[in-house]
Design an enzyme around this catalytic site. Structure first.
Site, short mmCIF file in Angstrom:
data_model
loop_
_atom_site.label_atom_id
_atom_site.label_comp_id
_atom_site.label_asym_id
_atom_site.label_seq_id
_atom_site.Cartn_x
_atom_site.Cartn_y
_atom_site.Cartn_z
CG ASN A 10 14.56 -21.66 5.82
OD1 ASN A 10 14.72 -20.47 6.08
ND2 ASN A 10 14.46 -22.11 4.59
CG ASP A 72 6.41 -29.28 3.22
OD1 ASP A 72 7.64 -29.18 3.33
OD2 ASP A 72 5.86 -29.85 2.28
#
Length: 202
Positions: A10, A72
């Site tokens: 990402n 995360d």
């Protein structure tokens, strides 16, 4: 400058991590630059952000053999019992995207009073070294969810999230402003604290 491999693909996450880590002497490179094939996917099947972050960091480190950093993160809405949580990226299903996820959240909260729309963004960053040494840092940014998306910056749920003490969404803040208060910034600050303690102990 230390080279650290980002487990994430990402680019937004990598940019946010790099904007903060570079001042700590850590040069973050994308996983493909470390020889990790694009088709390699680490399944995020943990029940907590900590489990997923560690699994991603360890999986990529074992492939490239270099120090690896993994994040995360997600949104936890109090009214929804902490959902979407670890399912934030796939809240609207496996074929979902930011817009679909946001629309599902809006729909679930449309009858909820504004004062009950409290939430927090959570980020857990894991830094794992080739010898197995692991550092885990967690950051949380409390705030509230609004009825409709506002702002053009950021990604994910940013247009719906107003952090405490502000009257703007994450998507209305500049990258510099967000990097002062975001969950990921706070996790990175905790990571820095632990790295300094590690250095002092050697």
């Amino acid at each position: 400058m230390a080279v650290i491999v980002a487990a994430s693909k990402n680019k937004h996450k990598i940019e946010e991590i790099e904007a903060i880590t570079k001042k700590f002497g850590m040069n973050v490179i994308p996983r493909n630059e470390a020889g990790v094939p694009d088709e390699i996917e680490i399944e995020e099947d943990g029940e907590t952000f900590e489990e997923n972050s560690l699994k991603k960091a360890r999986g990529i480190m074992e492939i490239c053999g270099q120090t690896t950093i993994a994040d995360d993160s997600g949104l936890m809405v109090d009214y929804l019992g902490g959902a979407p949580g670890v399912y934030s990226a796939r809240f609207a299903g496996e074929d979902g995207n930011d817009e679909k996820n946001n629309q599902k959240l809006i729909h679930l909260l449309e009858e909820v009073a504004p004062k009950e729309k409290t939430a927090k963004f959570v980020s857990v960053i894991t830094l794992i070294f080739p010898d197995g040494e692991t550092i885990v840092a967690r950051g949380e940014c409390p705030g509230r969810i609004i009825d409709q998306p506002v702002g053009e910056n950021g990604f994910g749920y940013d247009p719906l999230f107003v952090p405490d003490g502000y009257n703007k969404t994450f998507a209305q803040l500049t990258a510099e402003e967000k990097n002062q208060i975001s969950h990921r910034a706070l996790a990175l600050q905790e990571l820095e604290r632990q790295l300094l303690a590690r250095k002092a102990g050697k």
